[in-house]
Design a protein around this motif. Structure first.
Motif, PDB file in Angstrom:
ATOM      1  N   ARG A  28       0.833  -1.197   0.000  1.00 55.50           N
ATOM      2  CA  ARG A  28       0.000   0.000   0.000  1.00 55.50           C
ATOM      3  C   ARG A  28       0.873   1.254   0.000  1.00 55.50           C
ATOM      4  NH1 ARG A  28      -4.700  -2.466   0.624  1.00 55.50           N
ATOM      5  NH2 ARG A  28      -5.822  -0.515   0.259  1.00 55.50           N
ATOM      6  N   HIS A  29       2.138   1.068  -0.351  1.00 58.11           N
ATOM      7  CA  HIS A  29       3.061   2.208  -0.428  1.00 58.11           C
ATOM      8  C   HIS A  29       2.780   2.964  -1.717  1.00 58.11           C
ATOM      9  CE1 HIS A  29       6.422   4.646   0.452  1.00 58.11           C
ATOM     10  NE2 HIS A  29       7.243   4.131  -0.446  1.00 58.11           N
ATOM     11  N   ALA A  30       2.248   4.154  -1.588  1.00 53.98           N
ATOM     12  CA  ALA A  30       1.790   4.922  -2.752  1.00 53.98           C
ATOM     13  C   ALA A  30       2.930   5.744  -3.352  1.00 53.98           C
ATOM     14  CB  ALA A  30       0.636   5.833  -2.359  1.00 53.98           C
ATOM     15  N   THR A  31       3.508   5.214  -4.426  1.00 55.39           N
ATOM     16  CA  THR A  31       4.584   5.920  -5.128  1.00 55.39           C
ATOM     17  C   THR A  31       4.319   6.016  -6.629  1.00 55.39           C
ATOM     18  OG1 THR A  31       5.824   3.863  -5.414  1.00 55.39           O
ATOM     19  CG2 THR A  31       6.307   5.174  -3.440  1.00 55.39           C
ATOM     20  N   MET A  32       3.217   5.415  -7.098  1.00 57.43           N
ATOM     21  CA  MET A  32       2.936   5.367  -8.526  1.00 57.43           C
ATOM     22  C   MET A  32       2.172   6.616  -8.973  1.00 57.43           C
ATOM     23  SD  MET A  32       1.740   1.363  -8.793  1.00 57.43           S
ATOM     24  CE  MET A  32       1.714   1.347 -10.591  1.00 57.43           C
ATOM     25  N   ARG A  33       2.645   7.212 -10.047  1.00 58.28           N
ATOM     26  CA  ARG A  33       1.933   8.333 -10.647  1.00 58.28           C
ATOM     27  C   ARG A  33       0.773   7.798 -11.500  1.00 58.28           C
ATOM     28  NH1 ARG A  33       6.887  10.637 -13.817  1.00 58.28           N
ATOM     29  NH2 ARG A  33       6.935   8.389 -14.221  1.00 58.28           N
ATOM     30  N   ILE A  34      -0.116   8.686 -11.896  1.00 54.93           N
ATOM     31  CA  ILE A  34      -1.266   8.243 -12.687  1.00 54.93           C
ATOM     32  C   ILE A  34      -0.812   7.640 -14.013  1.00 54.93           C
ATOM     33  CG2 ILE A  34      -1.689  10.442 -13.851  1.00 54.93           C
ATOM     34  CD1 ILE A  34      -4.725   9.875 -13.309  1.00 54.93           C
ATOM     35  N   SER A  35       0.303   8.144 -14.570  1.00 57.64           N
ATOM     36  CA  SER A  35       0.833   7.574 -15.812  1.00 57.64           C
ATOM     37  C   SER A  35       1.327   6.153 -15.594  1.00 57.64           C
ATOM     38  CB  SER A  35       1.969   8.449 -16.355  1.00 57.64           C
ATOM     39  OG  SER A  35       3.012   8.568 -15.404  1.00 57.64           O
ATOM     40  N   ASP A  36       1.879   5.872 -14.409  1.00 63.20           N
ATOM     41  CA  ASP A  36       2.329   4.513 -14.090  1.00 63.20           C
ATOM     42  C   ASP A  36       1.133   3.565 -13.987  1.00 63.20           C
ATOM     43  OD1 ASP A  36       4.989   5.431 -13.870  1.00 63.20           O
ATOM     44  OD2 ASP A  36       4.643   6.012 -11.774  1.00 63.20           O
ATOM     45  N   VAL A  37       0.060   4.063 -13.382  1.00 59.16           N
ATOM     46  CA  VAL A  37      -1.145   3.232 -13.231  1.00 59.16           C
ATOM     47  C   VAL A  37      -1.746   2.919 -14.597  1.00 59.16           C
ATOM     48  CG1 VAL A  37      -3.478   3.155 -12.267  1.00 59.16           C
ATOM     49  CG2 VAL A  37      -1.611   4.163 -10.942  1.00 59.16           C
ATOM     50  N   ALA A  39      -0.237   2.786 -17.442  1.00 59.63           N
ATOM     51  CA  ALA A  39       0.641   1.848 -18.138  1.00 59.63           C
ATOM     52  C   ALA A  39       0.420   0.424 -17.637  1.00 59.63           C
ATOM     53  CB  ALA A  39       2.104   2.258 -17.946  1.00 59.63           C
ATOM     54  N   ALA A  40       0.161   0.273 -16.330  1.00 58.74           N
ATOM     55  CA  ALA A  40      -0.065  -1.054 -15.757  1.00 58.74           C
ATOM     56  C   ALA A  40      -1.406  -1.634 -16.179  1.00 58.74           C
ATOM     57  CB  ALA A  40       0.020  -0.980 -14.230  1.00 58.74           C
ATOM     58  N   LEU A  41      -2.407  -0.764 -16.360  1.00 60.58           N
ATOM     59  CA  LEU A  41      -3.753  -1.241 -16.667  1.00 60.58           C
ATOM     60  C   LEU A  41      -4.007  -1.412 -18.162  1.00 60.58           C
ATOM     61  CD1 LEU A  41      -5.845   0.944 -14.177  1.00 60.58           C
ATOM     62  CD2 LEU A  41      -5.351  -1.497 -13.983  1.00 60.58           C
ATOM     63  N   ARG A  42      -3.301  -0.676 -18.994  1.00 60.70           N
ATOM     64  CA  ARG A  42      -3.650  -0.651 -20.415  1.00 60.70           C
ATOM     65  C   ARG A  42      -3.330  -1.940 -21.149  1.00 60.70           C
ATOM     66  NH1 ARG A  42      -2.290   5.690 -21.632  1.00 60.70           N
ATOM     67  NH2 ARG A  42      -4.447   6.418 -21.354  1.00 60.70           N
ATOM     68  N   ASN A  50      -7.043   8.762 -17.793  1.00 63.15           N
ATOM     69  CA  ASN A  50      -6.962   9.407 -16.480  1.00 63.15           C
ATOM     70  C   ASN A  50      -8.317   9.951 -16.048  1.00 63.15           C
ATOM     71  OD1 ASN A  50      -7.089  11.480 -18.303  1.00 63.15           O
ATOM     72  ND2 ASN A  50      -5.181  12.466 -17.659  1.00 63.15           N
ATOM     73  N   SER A  51      -9.152  10.363 -17.009  1.00 63.51           N
ATOM     74  CA  SER A  51     -10.498  10.833 -16.651  1.00 63.51           C
ATOM     75  C   SER A  51     -11.344   9.694 -16.095  1.00 63.51           C
ATOM     76  CB  SER A  51     -11.185  11.457 -17.863  1.00 63.51           C
ATOM     77  OG  SER A  51     -11.348  10.513 -18.903  1.00 63.51           O
ATOM     78  N   ARG A  72      -1.965  13.074  -7.415  1.00 65.34           N
ATOM     79  CA  ARG A  72      -2.422  11.769  -6.959  1.00 65.34           C
ATOM     80  C   ARG A  72      -1.284  10.754  -7.055  1.00 65.34           C
ATOM     81  NH1 ARG A  72      -6.474  14.200  -9.817  1.00 65.34           N
ATOM     82  NH2 ARG A  72      -8.612  14.113  -8.981  1.00 65.34           N
ATOM     83  N   GLN A  73      -1.182   9.895  -6.045  1.00 63.54           N
ATOM     84  CA  GLN A  73      -0.231   8.793  -6.073  1.00 63.54           C
ATOM     85  C   GLN A  73      -0.948   7.514  -5.653  1.00 63.54           C
ATOM     86  OE1 GLN A  73       3.191  10.114  -3.681  1.00 63.54           O
ATOM     87  NE2 GLN A  73       4.292  10.456  -5.602  1.00 63.54           N
ATOM     88  N   TYR A  74      -0.594   6.422  -6.320  1.00 61.09           N
ATOM     89  CA  TYR A  74      -1.283   5.154  -6.128  1.00 61.09           C
ATOM     90  C   TYR A  74      -0.308   4.088  -5.665  1.00 61.09           C
ATOM     91  CZ  TYR A  74      -4.779   7.433  -9.143  1.00 61.09           C
ATOM     92  OH  TYR A  74      -5.687   8.296  -9.691  1.00 61.09           O
ATOM     93  N   SER A  75      -0.856   3.087  -5.016  1.00 59.72           N
ATOM     94  CA  SER A  75      -0.070   1.937  -4.574  1.00 59.72           C
ATOM     95  C   SER A  75      -0.410   0.732  -5.438  1.00 59.72           C
ATOM     96  CB  SER A  75      -0.387   1.618  -3.110  1.00 59.72           C
ATOM     97  OG  SER A  75      -1.720   1.115  -3.003  1.00 59.72           O
ATOM     98  N   PRO A  76       0.414  -0.336  -5.386  1.00 57.97           N
ATOM     99  CA  PRO A  76       0.056  -1.567  -6.099  1.00 57.97           C
ATOM    100  C   PRO A  76      -1.313  -2.106  -5.681  1.00 57.97           C
ATOM    101  CG  PRO A  76       2.362  -1.636  -5.487  1.00 57.97           C
ATOM    102  CD  PRO A  76       1.790  -0.406  -4.832  1.00 57.97           C
ATOM    103  N   ALA A  77      -1.681  -1.931  -4.417  1.00 56.29           N
ATOM    104  CA  ALA A  77      -3.016  -2.368  -3.968  1.00 56.29           C
ATOM    105  C   ALA A  77      -4.109  -1.553  -4.649  1.00 56.29           C
ATOM    106  CB  ALA A  77      -3.124  -2.249  -2.449  1.00 56.29           C
TER     107      ALA A  77
END
Length: 254
Positions: A28-37, A39-42, A50-51, A72-77
């Motif tokens: 739950r360590h939030a270090t991911m930017r929205i662009s990282d998220v 990239a992981a989901l696409r 992002n919208s 905004r910063q996101y975690s792997p969770a």
């Protein structure tokens, strides 16, 4: 052990962790930017934007951490939670309210959920097959559906299938062909299926009328909402049609 030693031992123990939101056991360590998220989901959801993520945040389905600068910063969770929401929308057409209730249950430990493996998707969002992807020729469609090529011609002539200008078919046409073949075994041929297509198109027209005001708005959040509402309405129309058919068949069967 003396009282003072006991107090020291208790002080050395970490305080009990608060109950984690689902999924558990993932950082739950939030270090991911929205662009990282994105990239992981696409890889599985090529149309996600992002919208769309902000729209899901507005509905309290995800809670990214905000930096002092407001980013905004996101975690792997958080990413796995988003993946769950997007899968429930894509695969089951569930309304956001229902998905939110599922997440509440998962957070409370009422039910468990095993994280499935990611599914590759094409640029148009259609899940890829292990061998090859994209539009299908009539010959390939017949081969994959295990039907005679003549059936494809009959379905096109009847207006049940509509190839693109290049003569190719969308991947979802395979399911239509397979269902048509099964109905054909009972004497229901292509010309009988025109009414199915016409009924579906009337339902799509109704969905478009409802979604049009949302789609016409300029905000990215409204456009994302339009896609969600369209998917939900499409599923509700399909379920209503199924309910009518099942009720009618129940009267026919002895």
């Amino acid at each position: 052990m003396s009282a003072s030693a006991t107090e020291v031992g208790q002080a050395d123990r970490p305080a009990p962790a608060e109950s984690e939101r689902w999924p558990r056991g993932i950082s739950r360590h939030a270090t991911m930017r929205i662009s990282d998220v994105l990239a992981a989901l696409r890889i599985e959801f090529p149309a996600v934007t992002n919208s769309k993520l902000r729209f899901l945040e507005e509905h309290d389905l995800i809670e990214p951490v905000r930096t002092p600068s407001g980013y905004r910063q996101y975690s792997p969770a958080d990413v796995e939670r988003l993946r769950y929401v997007l899968r429930q929308q894509r695969d089951r057409y569930l309304p956001l309210k229902v998905i939110g209730e599922q997440l509440d249950a998962l957070d409370a430990g009422v039910e468990d959920f095993t994280l499935p493996h990611a599914r590759l998707a094409a640029e148009d969002g259609v899940t890829q097959r292990p061998a090859g992807s994209g539009r299908l020729t009539a010959a390939r469609l017949a081969e994959e559906a295990a039907v005679p090529s003549e059936l494809i011609d009959e379905l096109v002539t009847a207006g049940v299938l509509r190839p693109e200008p290049g003569g190719r078919f969308e991947p979802w046409a395979r399911e239509i062909v397979m269902l048509a073949a099964s109905l054909g075994e009972h004497g229901i041929d292509a010309r009988h299926l025109r009414s199915f297509r016409a009924a579906a198109e009337r339902q799509v027209d109704l969905v478009e009328q409802v979604v049009a005001p949302l789609r016409g708005q300029t905000s990215a959040s409204s456009r994302a909402h339009a896609g969600t509402v369209a998917a939900e309405l499409g599923e509700l129309c399909a379920r209503l049609h199924t309910a009518f058919v099942r009720a009618g068949v129940a009267d026919v069967a002895p």
